[in-house]
Design an enzyme around this catalytic site. Structure first.
Site, PDB file in Angstrom:
ATOM      1  N   GLN A   1      42.354  37.382  47.099  1.00  0.00           N
ATOM      2  CA  GLN A   1      41.532  38.489  46.597  1.00  0.00           C
ATOM      3  C   GLN A   1      40.055  38.312  46.961  1.00  0.00           C
ATOM      4  O   GLN A   1      39.160  38.682  46.198  1.00  0.00           O
ATOM      5  CB  GLN A   1      41.710  38.636  45.082  1.00  0.00           C
ATOM      6  CG  GLN A   1      43.008  39.339  44.689  1.00  0.00           C
ATOM      7  CD  GLN A   1      43.044  40.796  45.161  1.00  0.00           C
ATOM      8  OE1 GLN A   1      42.032  41.421  45.422  1.00  0.00           O
ATOM      9  NE2 GLN A   1      44.254  41.345  45.277  1.00  0.00           N
ATOM     10  N   SER A   2      39.791  37.785  48.139  1.00  0.00           N
ATOM     11  CA  SER A   2      38.415  37.543  48.568  1.00  0.00           C
ATOM     12  C   SER A   2      37.597  38.831  48.693  1.00  0.00           C
ATOM     13  O   SER A   2      37.988  39.758  49.399  1.00  0.00           O
ATOM     14  CB  SER A   2      38.438  36.832  49.930  1.00  0.00           C
ATOM     15  OG  SER A   2      37.142  36.810  50.493  1.00  0.00           O
TER      16      SER A   2
END
Ligand SMILES: *Cc1c(COP(=O)(O)O)cnc(C)c1O
Length: 344
Positions: A75-76
């Site tokens: 989930q960068s």
């Protein structure tokens, strides 16, 4: 500080505003909390990486690159902002996502930032297990791009190197000039300390300007000694890169008391912070970085870390698009609170 001689593209809406959190400051008592709205830098949901990417993409273009390669956790926010920046500048992009967070639901790999990477037109997105050597993976990706006749440019995780950190040296200049021109009484700054570029850039800028601001980095992953060493190394590199004084180790302050269960694992402190900011101020914080860091700030306020009447600026580095990957957990938290009759 001659930041102007470094290649730069315009991606961000700057300056971002500084706002006072009136209701939440009153609720917590003791200190006045201000927020630097770097969640509103403007590109595809905004966040702190946009400032770094102005210099990183500028450098990539000046070197003739046509494909940007980077990496991050699943989930960068950094990957999402990098893909958006590449799209805006007409470059191709590819990224590798590390399954750093375990114990997630089945939507985690698809929703929020992952979904947006596809929407923003990423060329190749590859998932790898936790603890993979990500630099090696990026090199492999670069080889593939070269083999196909492309010109790759690798951006490190979080965009944290001396070039990317220039975005936050500049942000330090911006903050000091806003404090001065608006006559704000701010004497402390708190920021999330992750891959280091944001904390190190701000520390370098404030130091070079001799600003009377005490900067605290709130760690969301690493223990204090590790993070201080990392910030020191990064600030040394920045100092050499743009010929400014080095930040002394004694001036690098890290608080790692709020890491909780580790990177990307929501803590009760973070959930309370996310809930308080939303319900008192209409301000969205994120589960991985700013929720935790703001939870840390609230914890420090409650423990008497600040003097009554201190004025603290919280640098909101964005990330709220990641909320949807943690929806179930946050809803459970809200329901549990409601059952105890404690909703604010
Ligand atoms: C990347 C990120 C950070 C951490 O910044 P670093 O420069 O990596 O330390 C903080 N907040 C959000 C929302 C981020 O995406």
């Amino acid at each position: 500080m001659l930041l102007t001689k470094h290649p730069r593209v315009k991606l961000a809406n700057l300056p971002t505003p500084i706002e006072k959190l009136e209701r939440l400051s009153k609720h917590l008592g003791e200190v006045n909390i201000y927020v630097k709205r770097d969640d509103e830098t403007g590109l595809a949901g905004g966040g702190n990486k946009v400032r770094k990417l102005e210099f990183l993409i500028g450098d990539a273009i000046s070197k003739g690159a046509d494909t940007i390669i980077t990496q991050g956790a699943v989930q960068s926010n950094h990957v999402r902002q990098t893909v958006a920046a590449a799209a805006k500048m007409g470059l191709k992009s590819s990224a590798i996502l590390e399954r750093r967070v375990t114990d997630t639901n089945e939507r985690f790999d698809k929703t929020s930032n992952v979904f947006l990477n596809y929407l923003l037109g990423i060329g190749s997105l590859r998932f790898v297990p936790g603890n993979t050597d990500m630099n090696k993976e990026m090199e492999k990706e670069a080889e593939i791009v070269r083999a196909m006749g492309g010109k790759p440019y690798i951006i490190p995780g979080g965009g944290s190197n001396a070039i990317g950190a220039l975005g936050y040296v500049n942000a330090a200049v911006e903050i000091v000039s806003q404090i001065n021109s608006q006559g704000l009484p701010i004497n402390h700054v708190a920021v999330t300390s992750g891959s280091s570029g944001t904390h190190a850039g701000l520390a370098s800028g404030f130091n070079a300007l001799n600003a009377k601001l005490k900067l605290t980095g709130i760690s969301i992953r690493q223990p204090e000694a590790f993070q201080i060493k990392k910030i020191k190394e990064e600030t040394d590199k920045i100092a050499e890169f743009i010929s400014i004084p080095k930040v002394e180790e004694k001036d690098i302050i890290v608080n790692s008391d709020y890491v909780g269960g580790g990177y990307g694992v929501l803590s009760d402190d973070a959930m309370e912070a996310i809930h308080l900011a939303a319900s008192y101020e209409g301000l969205l914080l994120d589960p991985v970085y700013t929720g935790k860091a703001f939870g840390g700030l609230i914890g420090m306020i409650r423990k008497g870390h600040y003097k009554k009447g201190d004025n603290v600026l919280f640098v909101h580095t964005g990330g709220e698009l990641g909320l949807f990957a943690y929806e179930d957990q946050i809803i459970n938290y809200l329901n549990a609170k409601q059952n105890k009759g404690k909703v604010a």
